[in-house]
Scaffold this motif. Structure first.
Motif, PDB file in Angstrom:
ATOM      1  N   TRP A 241      40.128  40.011  34.192  1.00 28.93           N
ATOM      2  CA  TRP A 241      40.201  39.021  34.812  1.00 28.93           C
ATOM      3  C   TRP A 241      39.566  37.737  35.452  1.00 28.93           C
ATOM      4  O   TRP A 241      39.196  36.640  34.776  1.00 28.93           O
ATOM      5  CB  TRP A 241      42.039  38.901  35.305  1.00 28.93           C
ATOM      6  CG  TRP A 241      41.952  38.304  36.634  1.00 28.93           C
ATOM      7  CD1 TRP A 241      41.824  37.278  37.807  1.00 28.93           C
ATOM      8  CD2 TRP A 241      43.235  37.027  35.928  1.00 28.93           C
ATOM      9  NE1 TRP A 241      42.572  36.319  38.061  1.00 28.93           N
ATOM     10  CE2 TRP A 241      43.027  36.003  36.757  1.00 28.93           C
ATOM     11  CE3 TRP A 241      43.495  36.581  35.008  1.00 28.93           C
ATOM     12  CZ2 TRP A 241      44.179  34.639  36.556  1.00 28.93           C
ATOM     13  CZ3 TRP A 241      44.656  35.738  34.507  1.00 28.93           C
ATOM     14  CH2 TRP A 241      44.317  34.582  36.119  1.00 28.93           C
ATOM     15  N   LYS A 242      38.299  38.343  36.090  1.00 29.22           N
ATOM     16  CA  LYS A 242      38.082  37.405  37.106  1.00 29.22           C
ATOM     17  C   LYS A 242      36.390  37.452  35.760  1.00 29.22           C
ATOM     18  O   LYS A 242      36.203  36.148  36.014  1.00 29.22           O
ATOM     19  CB  LYS A 242      37.000  38.060  38.104  1.00 29.22           C
ATOM     20  CG  LYS A 242      36.341  37.430  38.835  1.00 29.22           C
ATOM     21  CD  LYS A 242      36.190  38.592  40.039  1.00 29.22           C
ATOM     22  CE  LYS A 242      34.683  38.002  41.251  1.00 29.22           C
ATOM     23  NZ  LYS A 242      34.942  35.853  41.685  1.00 29.22           N
ATOM     24  N   GLU A 243      36.085  38.499  34.968  1.00 25.80           N
ATOM     25  CA  GLU A 243      34.702  38.608  34.420  1.00 25.80           C
ATOM     26  C   GLU A 243      35.432  37.382  33.083  1.00 25.80           C
ATOM     27  O   GLU A 243      33.696  36.519  33.303  1.00 25.80           O
ATOM     28  CB  GLU A 243      34.672  40.416  33.839  1.00 25.80           C
ATOM     29  CG  GLU A 243      33.318  39.828  33.481  1.00 25.80           C
ATOM     30  CD  GLU A 243      33.688  41.674  32.782  1.00 25.80           C
ATOM     31  OE1 GLU A 243      33.684  42.351  33.724  1.00 25.80           O
ATOM     32  OE2 GLU A 243      33.377  41.582  31.987  1.00 25.80           O
ATOM     33  N   ALA A 244      36.854  37.367  32.468  1.00 22.65           N
ATOM     34  CA  ALA A 244      36.580  36.296  31.460  1.00 22.65           C
ATOM     35  C   ALA A 244      36.556  34.846  32.405  1.00 22.65           C
ATOM     36  O   ALA A 244      35.702  33.903  31.473  1.00 22.65           O
ATOM     37  CB  ALA A 244      38.126  36.681  31.118  1.00 22.65           C
ATOM     38  N   ASN A 245      36.833  34.468  33.156  1.00 20.13           N
ATOM     39  CA  ASN A 245      36.563  33.323  34.201  1.00 20.13           C
ATOM     40  C   ASN A 245      35.665  32.877  34.159  1.00 20.13           C
ATOM     41  O   ASN A 245      34.849  31.602  33.887  1.00 20.13           O
ATOM     42  CB  ASN A 245      38.114  32.841  35.376  1.00 20.13           C
ATOM     43  CG  ASN A 245      37.727  31.453  35.590  1.00 20.13           C
ATOM     44  OD1 ASN A 245      38.500  31.086  34.404  1.00 20.13           O
ATOM     45  ND2 ASN A 245      37.356  31.335  36.801  1.00 20.13           N
ATOM     46  N   ASP A 246      34.745  33.986  34.903  1.00 20.43           N
ATOM     47  CA  ASP A 246      32.892  33.143  35.151  1.00 20.43           C
ATOM     48  C   ASP A 246      32.147  33.492  34.118  1.00 20.43           C
ATOM     49  O   ASP A 246      30.998  32.336  33.726  1.00 20.43           O
ATOM     50  CB  ASP A 246      32.702  35.031  36.110  1.00 20.43           C
ATOM     51  CG  ASP A 246      33.754  34.554  37.497  1.00 20.43           C
ATOM     52  OD1 ASP A 246      33.879  33.820  37.514  1.00 20.43           O
ATOM     53  OD2 ASP A 246      33.031  35.986  37.960  1.00 20.43           O
ATOM     54  N   GLN A 402      44.324  33.770  41.692  1.00 22.43           N
ATOM     55  CA  GLN A 402      44.397  32.584  41.894  1.00 22.43           C
ATOM     56  C   GLN A 402      43.017  32.728  42.926  1.00 22.43           C
ATOM     57  O   GLN A 402      41.977  31.825  42.422  1.00 22.43           O
ATOM     58  CB  GLN A 402      44.853  31.439  42.468  1.00 22.43           C
ATOM     59  CG  GLN A 402      46.153  31.136  41.993  1.00 22.43           C
ATOM     60  CD  GLN A 402      47.376  30.128  42.340  1.00 22.43           C
ATOM     61  OE1 GLN A 402      47.300  30.296  43.903  1.00 22.43           O
ATOM     62  NE2 GLN A 402      48.348  30.105  41.381  1.00 22.43           N
ATOM     63  N   GLN A 403      42.351  32.794  43.677  1.00 19.53           N
ATOM     64  CA  GLN A 403      41.949  33.293  44.205  1.00 19.53           C
ATOM     65  C   GLN A 403      40.687  34.062  43.820  1.00 19.53           C
ATOM     66  O   GLN A 403      39.409  33.699  43.410  1.00 19.53           O
ATOM     67  CB  GLN A 403      42.111  34.545  46.376  1.00 19.53           C
ATOM     68  CG  GLN A 403      43.260  34.020  47.245  1.00 19.53           C
ATOM     69  CD  GLN A 403      43.541  34.512  48.259  1.00 19.53           C
ATOM     70  OE1 GLN A 403      43.038  35.887  47.892  1.00 19.53           O
ATOM     71  NE2 GLN A 403      43.830  33.628  48.749  1.00 19.53           N
ATOM     72  N   LEU A 404      40.911  34.989  43.226  1.00 19.66           N
ATOM     73  CA  LEU A 404      39.929  35.958  42.166  1.00 19.66           C
ATOM     74  C   LEU A 404      39.376  34.910  41.224  1.00 19.66           C
ATOM     75  O   LEU A 404      37.832  34.801  41.080  1.00 19.66           O
ATOM     76  CB  LEU A 404      40.505  36.873  41.177  1.00 19.66           C
ATOM     77  CG  LEU A 404      41.045  38.469  42.527  1.00 19.66           C
ATOM     78  CD1 LEU A 404      41.677  39.204  40.868  1.00 19.66           C
ATOM     79  CD2 LEU A 404      40.322  38.940  42.502  1.00 19.66           C
ATOM     80  N   GLY A 407      37.263  32.600  43.446  1.00 27.04           N
ATOM     81  CA  GLY A 407      35.969  33.208  44.353  1.00 27.04           C
ATOM     82  C   GLY A 407      36.511  33.749  45.826  1.00 27.04           C
ATOM     83  O   GLY A 407      35.017  34.018  46.293  1.00 27.04           O
ATOM     84  N   SER A 408      37.432  33.374  46.162  1.00 28.34           N
ATOM     85  CA  SER A 408      37.524  33.169  47.470  1.00 28.34           C
ATOM     86  C   SER A 408      38.019  34.551  47.976  1.00 28.34           C
ATOM     87  O   SER A 408      38.340  35.092  49.253  1.00 28.34           O
ATOM     88  CB  SER A 408      38.490  32.319  47.839  1.00 28.34           C
ATOM     89  OG  SER A 408      40.020  32.232  47.818  1.00 28.34           O
ATOM     90  N   ALA A 409      38.253  35.493  47.229  1.00 29.65           N
ATOM     91  CA  ALA A 409      39.204  37.146  47.569  1.00 29.65           C
ATOM     92  C   ALA A 409      37.944  37.701  46.583  1.00 29.65           C
ATOM     93  O   ALA A 409      37.611  37.658  45.148  1.00 29.65           O
ATOM     94  CB  ALA A 409      40.156  38.075  46.743  1.00 29.65           C
ATOM     95  N   THR A 410      37.490  38.729  46.448  1.00 24.86           N
ATOM     96  CA  THR A 410      37.420  40.595  45.796  1.00 24.86           C
ATOM     97  C   THR A 410      38.217  41.146  45.302  1.00 24.86           C
ATOM     98  O   THR A 410      38.899  41.120  45.232  1.00 24.86           O
ATOM     99  CB  THR A 410      36.160  40.755  46.542  1.00 24.86           C
ATOM    100  OG1 THR A 410      36.820  41.890  47.229  1.00 24.86           O
ATOM    101  CG2 THR A 410      35.108  40.085  47.551  1.00 24.86           C
ATOM    102  N   VAL A 411      37.528  41.713  43.942  1.00 20.28           N
ATOM    103  CA  VAL A 411      38.525  43.010  43.812  1.00 20.28           C
ATOM    104  C   VAL A 411      39.498  43.705  43.828  1.00 20.28           C
ATOM    105  O   VAL A 411      41.000  43.847  44.083  1.00 20.28           O
ATOM    106  CB  VAL A 411      37.868  42.770  41.676  1.00 20.28           C
ATOM    107  CG1 VAL A 411      38.956  43.647  40.903  1.00 20.28           C
ATOM    108  CG2 VAL A 411      37.553  41.900  41.133  1.00 20.28           C
ATOM    109  N   ASP A 412      38.413  43.956  45.083  1.00 19.10           N
ATOM    110  CA  ASP A 412      38.156  46.060  45.760  1.00 19.10           C
ATOM    111  C   ASP A 412      39.357  44.602  46.552  1.00 19.10           C
ATOM    112  O   ASP A 412      41.000  45.429  46.390  1.00 19.10           O
ATOM    113  CB  ASP A 412      37.272  46.198  46.342  1.00 19.10           C
ATOM    114  CG  ASP A 412      36.336  46.637  45.414  1.00 19.10           C
ATOM    115  OD1 ASP A 412      37.394  47.542  44.755  1.00 19.10           O
ATOM    116  OD2 ASP A 412      35.264  46.376  45.799  1.00 19.10           O
ATOM    117  N   LYS A 413      39.557  44.226  47.228  1.00 23.69           N
ATOM    118  CA  LYS A 413      40.480  43.172  47.966  1.00 23.69           C
ATOM    119  C   LYS A 413      42.038  43.392  47.455  1.00 23.69           C
ATOM    120  O   LYS A 413      42.880  43.475  47.611  1.00 23.69           O
ATOM    121  CB  LYS A 413      40.085  41.843  48.885  1.00 23.69           C
ATOM    122  CG  LYS A 413      40.387  40.968  49.973  1.00 23.69           C
ATOM    123  CD  LYS A 413      40.106  40.128  50.534  1.00 23.69           C
ATOM    124  CE  LYS A 413      41.617  39.094  51.164  1.00 23.69           C
ATOM    125  NZ  LYS A 413      41.049  38.054  51.757  1.00 23.69           N
ATOM    126  N   ALA A 414      41.723  42.049  46.143  1.00 23.69           N
ATOM    127  CA  ALA A 414      42.877  41.930  45.521  1.00 23.69           C
ATOM    128  C   ALA A 414      43.771  43.702  45.451  1.00 23.69           C
ATOM    129  O   ALA A 414      44.654  43.250  45.706  1.00 23.69           O
ATOM    130  CB  ALA A 414      42.844  41.003  44.965  1.00 23.69           C
TER     131      ALA A 414
END
Lengths: 425, 328
Positions: A241-246, A402-404, A407-414
């Motif tokens: 999810w994050k990677e696709a956006n980045d 949304q945080q992912l 960039g205001s949260a990490t995958v681990d934390k989520a």
């Protein structure tokens, strides 16, 4: 004046007496006496739409044939306020006899107010699909009307423009990313149309791509409630999810673009190649076909991300009718629900409102390649991953997603927070 | 309220007796006129009158306001879902305390209070310009008021289009070389965007109040300042602001109330509490828990907290207004 004083005292006493008792009554009031002409009230958010008129007509006619002495009143509520109004009705143990529900969390959170329908609907079990979304602890609380799922739609025109073969969509994630880069270069279109303003984007993403990420065993365990949040594959969903956006696969401003209905316009106007859409109601084959040529809308299985995953169509019962526990005659109300899910009524619903109906016996051969690609997958399809989560966890997942993206949260934390929420609810 | 003198506590009891007695007498005597009653009874009726007259109002307040309030507070100590109706002590309040979303929503109330001076200064300044008859002041007067007649839903929808990531505002920014701003998608910006839109939509009302205040301003003071060669800034600081203290305080209070009570529509349309839950306000949180999460008891607890917050804010405002009243 004196009399008025007396009245005031009486009024005060009346108020005091009426006000006594606890704030929320839990017992169900039993209706006494035999009414001359029975009436059933149905709450939904559909019956007011012109597209659903034929469906309601057919269902009413079917019910009237079997129960000519019972009147049925449909009350169309605004969807925005539907569950708020329903919550008030449930709190007061008074309200409609039959009501429409979304499958998944919305109905599971409210089964205390519903009658288990299993004894009444045994005949319909094999004709209709999508029961799981309306069940809890082995009991069925509503009968599915439509199926809701998350096929990946793609724009064949953009594939053609980029020199790719639209009949052969990518099978693995790497191919998918490669094709997206080619299309972006040739047409400027983004890979995914993603609207995550309401936090729904992650739900579509998780379910649309999940079967290509989790192994079949993990998938089934997830649905069965044995969710292993420490599994690297579960974590992979959120990493992807994050990677696709980045990597710039999404359209810009995903967090401020509404899923309903701004993002569908992005797909319809050729600004994005793929969209994880819906099967029923909105954002689906029929909606898209108003803007794009129907034969240029394709549906592809989820690209395989991890070896061993077998892509399947994620779908559940979309909406379904349930019976309130305060209704006088549950059998009668259940009969109305059966009329509302009769083949005739559902055929009308499918044809007019643009929905994949729960009835597997309906003929859909006329509806174009997208539907033709979806319907055969229903047999092998599995419940969508996000539907298994509670509405509280979904709400949290929306914010974390949304945080992912920002960039205001990490995958681990989520993943850790989601695991906690899933465990407690 | 003219209740009379010494012992109000015993009076309702006596009044009941008096009532009963009168009824009896009337029954016996048939259509005899009230003037025939002994004077002591007349005096009693006189003393009774205020109670009877205020009774409907009191009953309405008690029955439709206070009693539901008590029920709501009572309900906030019960559980949700399977625990519906069972007392759970303060666990709803503890849950609220631990919920980062609720803390954010309270924090946003604080932010609104901090932004209040700006929300008051904008209509104040604009009203000053209109009062000082800048060219076109007549046009501005109506133009500024115009948004105040639009519903928040319409305003929200308009600004949703304007401030969308691919919307016209970002297009203009892009044309002048500034990067696009994610007005409604960046958690650090979204709340300010919504407050800005709220101020835009509602400052017309405050402007009218300011203009009314200006009409009471002593023009000779301004003339004197002008003769003395005071600059615009000094005129505002030393003449206009001191003369308008009461108006400014009044606008502060009404703007505060507006911000705390009528942002729901805008939030609902523009952000839905997002992104990342950054634009939640207590009202929105309550609606969300009750309607979306099916947690009515938790929502009651949040309502109770909001009630206490509003009570404190309201009392502070009343004391401010009182002090302003004394000054004059």
């Amino acid at each position: 004046m004196k009399q008025r004083a007396l009245w005031s005292v009486l009024l005060a006493a009346g108020l005091a007496v009426a006000g006594c008792g606890s704030a929320a009554r839990t017992e169900s009031p039993s209706g006494g006496g035999s009414p001359q002409k029975q009436k059933l009230v149905v709450w939904d958010w559909k019956s007011g739409e012109p597209a659903a008129a034929a469906y309601v007509e057919k269902a009413k006619a079917d019910f009237a044939q079997r129960h000519p002495d019972v009147t049925v009143e449909f009350v169309a509520q605004p969807f925005d306020q539907y569950y708020t109004l329903l919550g008030t009705a449930i709190q007061s143990n008074k309200g409609p006899d039959v009501m429409l529900f979304n499958g998944g969390g919305q109905i599971r959170d409210r089964v205390n107010a519903l009658v288990p329908l299993d004894p009444y609907v045994t005949e319909d079990k094999s004709r209709l699909a999508g029961w799981d979304a309306f069940g809890k602890d082995g009991k069925t609380y509503a009968v599915p009307v439509t199926l809701q799922g998350h096929p990946i739609y793609y724009n064949k025109t953009l594939y053609e423009k980029a020199g790719l073969d639209p009949a052969k969509p990518p099978k693995t994630w790497d191919e998918f990313v490669g094709d997206c880069a080619t299309i972006k270069k040739a047409t400027g279109a983004a890979c995914f149309a993603l609207g995550n303003k309401e936090g729904f984007g992650i739900q579509f993403f998780m379910s649309g791509l999940g079967s290509g990420i989790l192994t079949p065993q993990e998938y089934d365990d997830w649905i069965a409630g044995k969710r292993d949040w420490t599994s690297p594959h579960v974590k992979r969903i959120f990493e992807l999810w994050k990677e696709a956006n980045d990597k710039g696969l999404n359209n810009e401003g995903a967090n401020s673009t509404a899923m309903f209905n701004d993002i569908f316009r992005v797909f319809e106007t050729n600004k994005a190649t793929h969209i994880i859409g819906l099967m029923s109601d909105v954002g689906h084959w029929k909606d898209f076909a108003e803007f794009l040529p129907p034969d240029k809308i394709g549906v592809m299985p989820a690209p395989v991300v991890t070896g061993g995953a077998t892509p399947s169509l994620p779908y559940d019962g979309g909406i379904g009718y349930a019976v309130a526990k305060w209704t006088r005659d549950p059998k009668l109300a259940a009969d109305l629900v059966r009329s509302l899910t009769s083949t005739d009524a559902l055929t009308a619903f499918y044809a007019k409102a643009g929905a994949i109906a729960s009835d597997t016996t309906i003929d859909v051969s006329q509806a174009g390649p997208a539907v033709a690609a979806i319907v055969p997958e229903i047999k092998t399809g599995k419940p969508a991953l996000h539907v298994a989560l509670s509405s509280k966890t979904l709400d949290l997942m929306g914010r974390l997603s949304q945080q992912l993206l920002s960039g205001s949260a990490t995958v681990d934390k989520a993943v850790r927070q989601l695991a906690d929420s899933d465990r407690t609810s | 309220m003219p209740i009379g003198s010494s012992s109000p506590r015993v009076r309702p009891a006596r009044s009941g007796q008096a009532d009963a007695a009168t009824m009896k007498q009337r029954g016996h005597r048939g259509g005899v006129h009230a003037t025939a009653r002994p004077t002591s009874r007349g005096a009693r009726a006189e003393r009774l009158a205020p109670y009877v007259l205020v009774a409907p109002a009191v009953l309405i307040i008690v029955g439709l306001r206070l009693w539901p309030l008590v029920l709501g507070v009572d309900f906030s100590f019960t559980g949700d879902g399977e625990l519906n109706g069972t007392p759970v002590g303060a666990s709803n309040y503890l849950e609220l305390l631990g919920d980062p979303l609720f803390r954010t929503s309270l924090g946003n109330v604080g932010l609104l209070v901090l932004l209040l001076p700006i929300a008051v200064a904008i209509p104040g300044l604009l009203a000053t310009f209109i009062y000082l008859r800048v060219p076109g002041h007549r046009v501005y007067r109506s133009v500024y008021f115009f948004p105040a007649v639009l519903s928040p839903v319409i305003v929200g929808a308009i600004f949703n289009l304007m401030l969308g990531f691919d919307g016209p505002v970002n297009a203009v920014l892009g044309a002048i070389g500034a990067g696009p701003v994610d007005w409604l998608g960046d958690p650090g910006i979204a709340m300010f965007t919504v407050v800005g839109v709220h101020v835009w939509a509602t400052f017309g009302m405050a402007l009218v109040v300011f203009l009314a205040g200006f009409s009471t301003l002593d023009a000779s003071l301004l003339d004197a300042a002008r003769v003395d060669g005071a600059s615009l800034g000094r005129t505002i600081w030393h003449v206009i602001i001191p003369s308008l203290t009461r108006t400014i305080q009044f606008v502060f209070v009404t703007t505060m109330i507006g911000m705390l009570t009528s942002m729901f529509g805008l939030l609902f349309v523009m952000t839905g509490g997002g992104p990342e839950g950054s634009t939640y306000l207590p009202e929105y949180y309550i609606w969300h828990q009750q309607g979306q999460m099916n947690r009515p008891a938790l929502a009651s607890a949040a309502s109770t907290v909001l009630f206490v917050v509003m009570l404190v804010v309201g009392l502070l405002q009343i004391s401010v207004l009182r002090r302003a009243g004394r000054q004059d």
